[in-house]
Design a protein around this motif. Sequence first.
Motif, PDB file in Angstrom:
ATOM      1  N   VAL A  13       0.842  -1.194   0.000  1.00  0.00           N
ATOM      2  CA  VAL A  13       0.000   0.000   0.000  1.00  0.00           C
ATOM      3  C   VAL A  13       0.876   1.241   0.000  1.00  0.00           C
ATOM      4  O   VAL A  13       1.744   1.400   0.861  1.00  0.00           O
ATOM      5  N   ALA A  14       0.650   2.127  -0.980  1.00  0.00           N
ATOM      6  CA  ALA A  14       1.353   3.414  -1.038  1.00  0.00           C
ATOM      7  C   ALA A  14       0.389   4.480  -0.557  1.00  0.00           C
ATOM      8  O   ALA A  14      -0.618   4.764  -1.203  1.00  0.00           O
ATOM      9  N   THR A  47       0.814  -4.470  19.533  1.00  0.00           N
ATOM     10  CA  THR A  47      -0.413  -4.957  20.171  1.00  0.00           C
ATOM     11  C   THR A  47      -1.608  -4.834  19.236  1.00  0.00           C
ATOM     12  O   THR A  47      -2.426  -5.760  19.131  1.00  0.00           O
ATOM     13  N   SER A  48      -1.705  -3.708  18.532  1.00  0.00           N
ATOM     14  CA  SER A  48      -2.814  -3.511  17.586  1.00  0.00           C
ATOM     15  C   SER A  48      -2.745  -4.529  16.446  1.00  0.00           C
ATOM     16  O   SER A  48      -3.780  -5.038  15.996  1.00  0.00           O
ATOM     17  N   TRP A 130      -0.869   4.485  11.223  1.00  0.00           N
ATOM     18  CA  TRP A 130      -1.644   3.263  11.455  1.00  0.00           C
ATOM     19  C   TRP A 130      -2.663   3.030  10.339  1.00  0.00           C
ATOM     20  O   TRP A 130      -2.898   1.876   9.947  1.00  0.00           O
ATOM     21  N   ASN A 131      -3.251   4.098   9.826  1.00  0.00           N
ATOM     22  CA  ASN A 131      -4.233   3.948   8.743  1.00  0.00           C
ATOM     23  C   ASN A 131      -3.608   3.266   7.529  1.00  0.00           C
ATOM     24  O   ASN A 131      -4.196   2.367   6.916  1.00  0.00           O
ATOM     25  N   LYS A 135      -4.349  -0.778   6.299  1.00  0.00           N
ATOM     26  CA  LYS A 135      -4.787  -1.139   4.947  1.00  0.00           C
ATOM     27  C   LYS A 135      -3.936  -2.278   4.391  1.00  0.00           C
ATOM     28  O   LYS A 135      -4.457  -3.240   3.814  1.00  0.00           O
ATOM     29  N   ALA A 136      -2.630  -2.172   4.573  1.00  0.00           N
ATOM     30  CA  ALA A 136      -1.721  -3.209   4.074  1.00  0.00           C
ATOM     31  C   ALA A 136      -1.940  -4.525   4.816  1.00  0.00           C
ATOM     32  O   ALA A 136      -1.930  -5.599   4.205  1.00  0.00           O
ATOM     33  N   LEU A 137      -2.157  -4.444   6.124  1.00  0.00           N
ATOM     34  CA  LEU A 137      -2.392  -5.650   6.913  1.00  0.00           C
ATOM     35  C   LEU A 137      -3.677  -6.349   6.481  1.00  0.00           C
ATOM     36  O   LEU A 137      -3.693  -7.571   6.271  1.00  0.00           O
ATOM     37  N   ASN A 138      -4.751  -5.578   6.337  1.00  0.00           N
ATOM     38  CA  ASN A 138      -6.030  -6.171   5.934  1.00  0.00           C
ATOM     39  C   ASN A 138      -5.941  -6.802   4.548  1.00  0.00           C
ATOM     40  O   ASN A 138      -6.530  -7.857   4.296  1.00  0.00           O
TER      41      ASN A 138
END
Length: 293
Positions: A13-14, A47-48, A130-131, A135-138
């Motif tokens: 994600v960029a 943790t998140s 974090w936003n 996005k990249a994690l999801n």
Amino acid sequence: MIRSMTGFGRCEVADGERKFTVEMKGVNHRYLDVNIRMPKKLNFFETSIRNLLKKRIQRGKVDLFISYEDLSEGQVSLKYNEALAKEYLDYFRQMETTFGLENDVRVSTISRCPEVLTMEEQALDEEELWNGLEKALNGAIDQFVETRTLEGENLKKDILEKLSGMLELVGYIEERAPRIIAEYREKLEAKVQELLEDTQIEESRIAAEVVIFADKICTDEELVRLRSHIVHMKETLESSDSGIGRKLDFIAQEMNREANTILSKANDLEVSNVGIDLKTEIEKVREQIQNIE
């Protein structure tokens, strides 16, 4: 829905001039074991990240790799410590007086002294950071779960076929059992006739021996329970419940226990061979189940 514990996911994600790359891979494990590798500046999100993974993944050993690039200007700023520079200069003058040396100190000299000029990273906007990371994690988790689901469906199909084969083997043993007793009676009568020749033996004695033999080799209860376990496993596989791996493993253990008892009571070559085939198929299913979430 059946899911395997083996999977892979990747997402890039960029977000403006920041770029996040997340890769994850998983293998089977008794519990959820997550290993995260990421830049130090993202450590406060650990943790998140773990909480996000727990919402989507229940079991498996998961390795998560996160890389982060910030191409924006102004990532760092130059800081000037005037008080420290003055202190350096005061000591230089003191050395000039004490040792009678020429004071050739210039601005460039003081600027090279430790901690006078330093580079500091600008404070990061945690919410904005974090936003982009979320996005990249999801995205990576979506792909990871998709590959797990695809392999899970293949596992389900293979296990169901093996279970249907087991029901046929159980049916054969059920069908064979009465014939074993009849054949035993015939052999017993023939043996008695051979030993006693013309002497008659009471029918009740023959019947009593046959009853004892039948009771010794009886596997009716074990076959009923084994058939019930096989049907239960098929129903569990067809259910919409998630995270059924442990439940399936328990059912497989019960199936194996009944198969062992049936094999130990077998007093017939054909039943023994079928019992061995049954145990072999159960072991194959147990191996497959080890990889179900």
